[in-house]
Structure formats: C-alpha cells, structure tokens
Design a protein around this motif. Structure first.
Motif, PDB file in Angstrom:
ATOM      1  N   GLY A 183       0.926  -1.130  -0.017  1.00  0.00           N
ATOM      2  CA  GLY A 183      -0.046  -0.148  -0.127  1.00  0.00           C
ATOM      3  C   GLY A 183       0.756   1.308   0.050  1.00  0.00           C
ATOM      4  N   VAL A 184       1.865   1.402   0.891  1.00  0.00           N
ATOM      5  CA  VAL A 184       2.758   2.458   0.793  1.00  0.00           C
ATOM      6  C   VAL A 184       3.363   2.818  -0.377  1.00  0.00           C
ATOM      7  CG1 VAL A 184       4.916   3.291   2.039  1.00  0.00           C
ATOM      8  CG2 VAL A 184       3.121   2.287   3.492  1.00  0.00           C
ATOM      9  N   MET A 185       3.829   1.782  -1.101  1.00  0.00           N
ATOM     10  CA  MET A 185       4.661   1.551  -2.412  1.00  0.00           C
ATOM     11  C   MET A 185       3.783   2.046  -3.608  1.00  0.00           C
ATOM     12  SD  MET A 185       7.866  -0.932  -1.601  1.00  0.00           S
ATOM     13  CE  MET A 185       8.552  -0.251  -3.257  1.00  0.00           C
ATOM     14  N   ASN A 186       2.418   1.887  -3.407  1.00  0.00           N
ATOM     15  CA  ASN A 186       1.389   2.146  -4.456  1.00  0.00           C
ATOM     16  C   ASN A 186       1.639   1.015  -5.559  1.00  0.00           C
ATOM     17  OD1 ASN A 186      -0.494   3.291  -5.925  1.00  0.00           O
ATOM     18  ND2 ASN A 186       0.751   4.616  -7.174  1.00  0.00           N
ATOM     19  N   MET A 187       1.627  -0.520  -4.915  1.00  0.00           N
ATOM     20  CA  MET A 187       1.989  -1.475  -5.594  1.00  0.00           C
ATOM     21  C   MET A 187       0.704  -2.048  -6.159  1.00  0.00           C
ATOM     22  SD  MET A 187       5.095  -2.027  -6.021  1.00  0.00           S
ATOM     23  CE  MET A 187       5.397  -3.648  -6.770  1.00  0.00           C
ATOM     24  N   ARG A 188       0.827  -2.642  -7.235  1.00  0.00           N
ATOM     25  CA  ARG A 188      -0.459  -3.284  -7.879  1.00  0.00           C
ATOM     26  C   ARG A 188       0.091  -4.841  -8.280  1.00  0.00           C
ATOM     27  NH1 ARG A 188      -2.016   1.196  -6.804  1.00  0.00           N
ATOM     28  NH2 ARG A 188      -3.343   2.516  -8.101  1.00  0.00           N
ATOM     29  N   ALA A 189      -0.694  -5.858  -8.011  1.00  0.00           N
ATOM     30  CA  ALA A 189      -0.680  -7.200  -8.224  1.00  0.00           C
ATOM     31  C   ALA A 189      -1.453  -7.452  -9.577  1.00  0.00           C
ATOM     32  CB  ALA A 189      -1.053  -8.084  -7.145  1.00  0.00           C
ATOM     33  N   VAL A 190      -0.797  -8.034 -10.577  1.00  0.00           N
ATOM     34  CA  VAL A 190      -1.485  -8.459 -11.765  1.00  0.00           C
ATOM     35  C   VAL A 190      -1.506  -9.890 -11.926  1.00  0.00           C
ATOM     36  CG1 VAL A 190      -1.323  -8.238 -14.334  1.00  0.00           C
ATOM     37  CG2 VAL A 190      -0.566  -6.164 -13.066  1.00  0.00           C
ATOM     38  N   GLY A 191      -2.312 -10.582 -12.129  1.00  0.00           N
ATOM     39  CA  GLY A 191      -2.293 -12.106 -12.199  1.00  0.00           C
ATOM     40  C   GLY A 191      -3.541 -12.506 -13.297  1.00  0.00           C
ATOM     41  N   ARG A 192      -3.445 -13.843 -13.476  1.00  0.00           N
ATOM     42  CA  ARG A 192      -4.555 -14.416 -14.542  1.00  0.00           C
ATOM     43  C   ARG A 192      -5.105 -15.614 -13.739  1.00  0.00           C
ATOM     44  NH1 ARG A 192      -2.280 -19.173 -16.753  1.00  0.00           N
ATOM     45  NH2 ARG A 192      -3.461 -19.022 -18.367  1.00  0.00           N
ATOM     46  N   GLY A 193      -6.332 -16.087 -14.579  1.00  0.00           N
ATOM     47  CA  GLY A 193      -6.916 -17.284 -13.947  1.00  0.00           C
ATOM     48  C   GLY A 193      -6.151 -18.430 -14.677  1.00  0.00           C
ATOM     49  N   SER A 194      -5.611 -19.330 -13.919  1.00  0.00           N
ATOM     50  CA  SER A 194      -4.700 -20.478 -14.358  1.00  0.00           C
ATOM     51  C   SER A 194      -5.929 -21.333 -15.019  1.00  0.00           C
ATOM     52  CB  SER A 194      -3.903 -21.173 -13.272  1.00  0.00           C
ATOM     53  OG  SER A 194      -5.055 -21.859 -12.246  1.00  0.00           O
ATOM     54  N   GLU A 195      -5.322 -22.620 -15.650  1.00  0.00           N
ATOM     55  CA  GLU A 195      -6.017 -23.545 -16.420  1.00  0.00           C
ATOM     56  C   GLU A 195      -6.910 -24.517 -15.629  1.00  0.00           C
ATOM     57  OE1 GLU A 195      -3.407 -25.663 -19.094  1.00  0.00           O
ATOM     58  OE2 GLU A 195      -2.959 -23.883 -20.375  1.00  0.00           O
TER      59      GLU A 195
END
Length: 279
Positions: A183-195
């Motif tokens: 939160g402090v570092m303004n991070m985002r997590a990017v992901g996908r739905g696996s098979e």
C-alpha cells in the motif's frame, strides 16, 4: 422448446440484451458474509456499502454459494438449460448446480441440462453467456450447441489487477507487513486465471499506468488479436477501466470492449480499485 441460460451472480450480468427467441436469462445469487451481516449478490445489492463493511470489519469476510434448491428453481423454468458457474476452485457453486441438475433430471428426465464450470469468473463468464445466446439464436440442437460452446470457451482467458490487499491480509493469504508495504509503495498485483481455475500471480507493478500497460502486454503475449469482445469489470475504479478500454481500442482497432461494474462476489475478490478483464 424453451431455453434458459442461468449464471451464478459472479457473471456480472443481471439482464441479457436481445435474448434469442424462446430464451430467458436468470442468475442465482452468491452471498458475502461480513461479521454478522449477509449481503445477497443480486441487483439490489449496494456494492459500495458492502465494500465499506468489509474494510471496517476487523475479521475475515467469507462467501457462500447458491443452494441446489436455488439452482433447481431456475432449471425448472425451461426445457433446455445452459448453466455457468464461477470456478469450482473458488466456490462450491458448480457442485451445487450439479446436485440441482441431478435432482431435476430425476423428476423430469426429458429435460436437457448442461452445467459449465467456467474455471473463472467475471467477464469471462459474461462472454460465455453472450456466446450461448448467439448459439441458441443460430438454431443449434442442444448436444451440438454444448460441444461448440464448450470448445469456444476453452479459448477465453481472464486477467486481473489488484490495488487493495486488505481482504487478502484478513484471510491470511498475505502477511500484514507485505500488505502494508504494498500500500505504501502504491503497488499493484497483476494475475490471471490458471487453467485449473485458480488465481495465479504474474507481476507486480508500481502505479496504475504501468499496471494497465502490463495488462495490454499480457493480452498481446497470450494471443489476443482484437477479433473477439472484451469485458472489463471494475470495483470502484471506472476511470482505470475506461483507460484500459481506450488502450485496447488503440492497440486493436475495431475491438469491441464493454465496461461493467463488478458484482458483489467479484468485488469481494477484486476489492476497491480492482480490475478484471475477460477476453
């Protein structure tokens, strides 16, 4: 012969535009439990109030799938049923729908019922519902339609970006320290739905602009060519969803991109600021 398409409420849709002749659309609601409060994920749900309640509650919030009786009630409304559920690795909705199918067929063996485990959620389910409607309108017989629908759906994919980690921390999937740092570092997590229908993290990005750029890169990397529709759903972040829509339309001119607000269930997973892309 009448048709019905039934989705659980994680499909984002509450109505279906231009249904095929003799076809109706319905949803069955999941529930979100925040302390002593239960939020039913239907058209009347105040998602903002639910998100606020989750944020203000110190404990972990949970979800509950529709009962077999709720699915069966919808299955009884037509002769031919096409149902789709959130990933069976995220919820018991698929198993509940299968129990309902068996209950209904035991009493009405001439009915046709197919239940698709989306191994996904959100916009990917929206796309599947639109495709099912298109196939019914084309006049396909039930078994042929099911084969074509299932084959088509195997080519769909889902991406997501998270900007809030509060729910992950409260559910023990992320440490408090890691959530605070993100939160402090303004991070985002990017992901996908696996098979196999699980959430798979792909990348950490700093700031929204880089996050959206990475999502475009990931769509390109995974073979999107602009020929099929895209559904972007967002949790309290329409501005970012529209920026991503603009980016997709610039990169793939002619692509059809639809922006929708997240349902209650997908808001539970995406949290405030989250983006989900089905393509």
């Amino acid at each position: 012969m009448s048709w019905i398409i039934v989705g659980d409420s994680s499909c984002e849709l509450r109505t279906l535009e231009d249904p095929a002749p003799d076809l109706t659309f319905a949803t069955v609601p999941l529930k979100i439990r925040v302390g002593e409060r239960e939020f039913v994920d239907n058209a009347a749900l105040d998602v903002d109030a639910m998100i606020d309640a989750m944020h203000n509650y110190n404990g972990a919030s949970t979800t509950a799938c529709p009962s077999p009786e709720e699915w069966a009630e919808k299955f009884l409304l037509a002769d031919k049923v096409l149902a789709i559920t959130i990933s069976s690795n995220l919820s018991g909705s698929y198993n509940s729908a299968i129990v309902a199918r068996d209950m209904v067929l035991e009493r009405y063996p001439d009915k046709k019922i197919f239940v698709l485990d989306s191994l996904s959620t959100g916009g990917e389910m929206t796309l599947a519902i639109w495709k099912a409607n298109e196939l019914v309108a084309a006049g396909l017989e039930f078994d042929e339609l099911v084969r074509e629908w299932d084959t088509w759906f195997q080519q769909r994919q889902i991406l997501f970006a998270l900007s809030s980690f509060d729910n992950l921390v409260k559910n023990g999937r992320l440490s408090k320290l890691a959530g605070l740092v993100a939160g402090v570092m303004n991070m985002r997590a990017v992901g996908r739905g696996s098979e196999d229908g699980k959430l798979e993290m792909l990348h950490k990005a700093r700031g929204e602009t880089r996050t959206l750029a990475y999502m475009l890169e990931e769509m390109d990397h995974r073979g999107y060519q602009g020929l099929e529709p895209v559904v972007i759903s967002h949790c309290q972040n329409e501005a970012a969803a529209l920026l991503l829509k603009n980016g997709i339309e610039k990169k793939w001119p002619g692509a059809k991109v639809v922006v929708l607000p997240c349902s209650g269930l997908t808001s539970f997973y995406a949290e405030s600021g989250g983006i989900i892309v089905g393509y």
